[in-house]
Design a protein around this motif. Sequence first.
Motif: not given
Length: 85
Positions: A18-28
């Motif tokens: 969930x942390x990885x998905x959240x930060x990836x979505x933020x970066x996108x």
Amino acid sequence: RSAWGYLLASVFILKAVTLGLAVSAMAINMDRAGIPDSLGLMIPFMLITLINLVMAVVLLKNIEDLHLISDVSPISPSLKESKVY
């Protein structure tokens, strides 16, 4: 292999995914908004997410249902002996 290990590993892996998905979505979304340097943030966290998804699959494949593979009763031995259930 302790049940505590499976419990703690599943919580850690879910948290990491969930942390990885959240930060990836933020970066996108940062990239879409035109904010620079989001690629250096996006790639490591997408790799972390991918690695944790693979670890989640491995963890789920290694979980065994004890009621199907052994004669362990879900009722504790003390209750079985006292015939109160």
